[in-house]
Design a protein around this motif. Structure first.
Motif, PDB file in Angstrom:
ATOM      1  N   GLN A   1      -1.129   3.568   1.216  1.00 11.01           N
ATOM      2  CA  GLN A   1       0.284   3.573   1.534  1.00 11.01           C
ATOM      3  C   GLN A   1       0.785   4.994   1.721  1.00 11.01           C
ATOM      4  O   GLN A   1       0.321   5.926   1.077  1.00 11.01           O
TER       5      GLN A   1
ATOM      6  N   THR B   1      -6.317   0.033   1.340  1.00 15.43           N
ATOM      7  CA  THR B   1      -5.195   0.495   2.140  1.00 15.43           C
ATOM      8  C   THR B   1      -4.580   1.699   1.464  1.00 15.43           C
ATOM      9  O   THR B   1      -4.556   1.796   0.247  1.00 15.43           O
TER      10      THR B   1
ATOM     11  N   ASP C   1       3.020   0.594   6.365  1.00 14.99           N
ATOM     12  CA  ASP C   1       2.522   0.580   4.985  1.00 14.99           C
ATOM     13  C   ASP C   1       3.139   1.744   4.203  1.00 14.99           C
ATOM     14  O   ASP C   1       2.526   2.806   4.051  1.00 14.99           O
TER      15      ASP C   1
END
Length: 238
Positions: free
Chosen positions: A31, A29, A60
């Protein structure tokens, strides 16, 4: 993304589970870095910060909390005597937050824990509990330091110019992104920055995420500068 790969030679007649090609999938992921500048005295910055914390739960985001100063912003301006006195008192809280951040700059989070902790503790007393600050912020600061587990003698910095260069630099870094005709809060994301949003009450849950998406859309539009209407109510702290 295919992160692991093992290939074993095999025949069609000698094919076992142990000989199967192994695929390991690694999910990553990314951010979105966000920075918000605040002065703990500003009720509208407090509202924005509570909204941003809500948005962080549904988007996020990785938020950096930075200090700007209403006292610095209003230096040299023609103010009423009462407002000038308020700005004179406003130096204390931001000086102490800057000093605490400096003392913890070597921490893994570069002092972000103490910055956010002090902001929350001060803001709760100022905006939610209605602390009497007519004579200054010493009590608010002392209690916030105790909440954060920080040395009580940091209060001395509130009445000193010891960290003013650092304070001015933090403030100016935010102002340079948006211009000096705005105040707090300032948010920077994806190479763009903006003042606000000024909102009450602070949206929660998916509503907070939708407002975040909208802010990104308008702020990232080339040539977009302002969208505004008159406020009809003050901050709603809930």
């Amino acid at each position: 993304m295919l992160a692991g790969w093992q290939d074993e030679a095999m025949t069609q007649t000698e094919h076992t589970a142990e000989q199967d090609t192994e695929h390991t999938t690694v999910q990553t992921t990314s951010q979105t870095p966000v920075e918000m500048w605040f002065d703990p005295l500003c009720p509208w910055a407090w509202m924005t910060s509570r909204w941003l914390m809500e948005a962080e739960q549904v988007r996020d985001l990785s938020i950096t909390w930075s200090v700007m100063s209403l006292a610095v912003l209003n230096e040299g301006r023609d103010l009423t005597p009462d407002y000038r006195a308020a700005m004179d008192r406003a130096w204390g809280p931001v000086r102490v937050i800057i000093a605490a951040a400096r003392a913890h700059a070597a921490d893994d989070d570069h002092g972000q824990g103490v910055v956010k902790g002090l902001y929350d503790a001060m803001g709760t007393r100022i905006h939610l509990k209605g602390a009497d600050v007519s004579e200054g912020f010493d009590t608010v600061i002392a209690e916030a330091l105790a909440d954060a587990g920080l040395p009580a003698d940091l209060l001395d910095v509130a009445h000193s110019t010891e960290v003013d260069d650092l304070l001015r630099a933090s403030h100016q870094r935010g102002i340079d992104l948006v211009g000096d005709d705005v105040g707090t809060p300032v948010i920077s994301v994806n190479g763009v920055a903006f003042f606000g949003p000024v909102v009450t009450p602070a949206p929660k849950g998916q509503d907070a995420g939708k407002l975040w998406d909208g802010c990104l859309l308008v702020a990232g539009t080339p040539g977009f500068y302002e969208l505004k209407r008159s406020r009809t109510q003050g901050p709603i702290f809930d």
